[in-house]
Design a protein around this motif. Structure first.
Motif, PDB file in Angstrom:
ATOM      1  N   ASN A   6       0.788  -1.222   0.000  1.00 28.52           N
ATOM      2  CA  ASN A   6       0.000   0.000   0.000  1.00 28.52           C
ATOM      3  C   ASN A   6       0.825   1.280   0.000  1.00 28.52           C
ATOM      4  OD1 ASN A   6      -2.782  -0.921  -0.024  1.00 28.52           O
ATOM      5  ND2 ASN A   6      -2.227  -1.936   1.880  1.00 28.52           N
ATOM      6  N   SER A   7       2.148   1.163  -0.026  1.00 28.19           N
ATOM      7  CA  SER A   7       2.975   2.370  -0.040  1.00 28.19           C
ATOM      8  C   SER A   7       3.885   2.465  -1.263  1.00 28.19           C
ATOM      9  CB  SER A   7       3.800   2.465   1.243  1.00 28.19           C
ATOM     10  OG  SER A   7       4.676   1.375   1.341  1.00 28.19           O
ATOM     11  N   ILE A   8       3.748   1.538  -2.212  1.00 25.46           N
ATOM     12  CA  ILE A   8       4.553   1.588  -3.434  1.00 25.46           C
ATOM     13  C   ILE A   8       3.647   1.691  -4.654  1.00 25.46           C
ATOM     14  CG2 ILE A   8       6.529   0.344  -2.484  1.00 25.46           C
ATOM     15  CD1 ILE A   8       5.454  -2.150  -4.035  1.00 25.46           C
ATOM     16  N   HIS A   9       4.239   2.165  -5.730  1.00 25.63           N
ATOM     17  CA  HIS A   9       3.514   2.278  -6.996  1.00 25.63           C
ATOM     18  C   HIS A   9       4.471   1.859  -8.121  1.00 25.63           C
ATOM     19  CE1 HIS A   9       0.597   3.664  -9.897  1.00 25.63           C
ATOM     20  NE2 HIS A   9       1.519   4.418 -10.461  1.00 25.63           N
ATOM     21  N   GLY A  35       3.807  13.153  -6.338  1.00 23.22           N
ATOM     22  CA  GLY A  35       3.053  12.437  -5.318  1.00 23.22           C
ATOM     23  C   GLY A  35       3.859  11.384  -4.580  1.00 23.22           C
ATOM     24  N   TYR A  36       5.131  11.223  -4.934  1.00 17.82           N
ATOM     25  CA  TYR A  36       5.973  10.202  -4.302  1.00 17.82           C
ATOM     26  C   TYR A  36       7.292  10.814  -3.861  1.00 17.82           C
ATOM     27  CZ  TYR A  36       2.508   7.085  -6.122  1.00 17.82           C
ATOM     28  OH  TYR A  36       1.310   6.478  -6.373  1.00 17.82           O
ATOM     29  N   ARG A 105      11.073  16.531 -11.155  1.00 14.14           N
ATOM     30  CA  ARG A 105       9.832  15.769 -11.226  1.00 14.14           C
ATOM     31  C   ARG A 105       9.923  14.556 -12.152  1.00 14.14           C
ATOM     32  NH1 ARG A 105       3.658  17.887 -12.339  1.00 14.14           N
ATOM     33  NH2 ARG A 105       2.792  15.804 -12.639  1.00 14.14           N
ATOM     34  N   TYR A 106      10.680  14.666 -13.244  1.00 12.42           N
ATOM     35  CA  TYR A 106      10.713  13.605 -14.248  1.00 12.42           C
ATOM     36  C   TYR A 106      12.103  12.964 -14.325  1.00 12.42           C
ATOM     37  CZ  TYR A 106       6.347  15.791 -15.538  1.00 12.42           C
ATOM     38  OH  TYR A 106       5.072  16.303 -15.497  1.00 12.42           O
ATOM     39  N   ARG A 132       2.338  10.155  -1.085  1.00 13.55           N
ATOM     40  CA  ARG A 132       1.675  11.115  -0.204  1.00 13.55           C
ATOM     41  C   ARG A 132       0.262  10.671   0.146  1.00 13.55           C
ATOM     42  NH1 ARG A 132       4.154  15.052  -3.973  1.00 13.55           N
ATOM     43  NH2 ARG A 132       6.177  15.471  -3.066  1.00 13.55           N
ATOM     44  N   PHE A 133      -0.314   9.830  -0.719  1.00 16.82           N
ATOM     45  CA  PHE A 133      -1.670   9.347  -0.483  1.00 16.82           C
ATOM     46  C   PHE A 133      -1.645   7.829  -0.420  1.00 16.82           C
ATOM     47  CE2 PHE A 133      -1.859  13.301  -2.890  1.00 16.82           C
ATOM     48  CZ  PHE A 133      -2.534  14.101  -1.988  1.00 16.82           C
TER      49      PHE A 133
END
Length: 141
Positions: A6-9, A35-36, A105-106, A132-133
């Motif tokens: 739930n904390s990785i993407h 967001g990360y 950012r990129y 962050r979410f």
């Protein structure tokens, strides 16, 4: 807590594809870190057929979505070091990792072969973390 899910993407960086059989750089998607707070690239190495090939890893970062302002990431903003992410013909079926600490950012990963005349199967995953979410979406969007 033992909850990493739930904390990785995870984001596709370099798709599994036909083997690279020359010295053409293998370039990842541009990864948006919005967001990360953390980014790690996981490089998945498959079969490497050439007996003297070497593969150099580099990172580029910038604030433009197309990385038109992209520059090489300074060593101070790289976790694990690029030397540890590099690999050679003898590293079949291994994984390498390299982290990004910068404030842009990129970010984009590039793997540049040298002396490669055989088939090289390489893919990569960008693992964004400390979102962050939370929880992060599953399946990843």
């Amino acid at each position: 807590m033992r909850d990493l899910l739930n904390s990785i993407h995870p984001v596709r960086a370099i798709s599994p594809a036909a083997a690279v059989a020359d010295n053409t750089p293998i370039v990842s998607q541009i990864i948006d870190t919005a967001g990360y707070e953390s980014l790690t690239f996981l490089i998945l190495i498959g079969a490497l057929a050439d007996a003297d090939a070497a593969f150099a890893v580099s990172l580029t970062h910038g604030d433009a979505a197309n990385l038109s302002d992209g520059v090489a990431v300074p060593a101070a903003n790289i976790l694990g070091g690029l030397a540890n992410a590099n690999f050679t013909f003898s590293d079949d079926d291994k994984v390498r990792k390299v982290g990004y600490l910068g404030s842009k950012r990129y970010v984009r990963l590039t793997i540049t072969p040298a002396n490669n005349t055989g088939n090289a199967f390489v893919s990569a995953l960008a693992l964004l973390g400390a979102g962050r979410f939370r929880p992060t979406s599953n399946p990843p969007a």
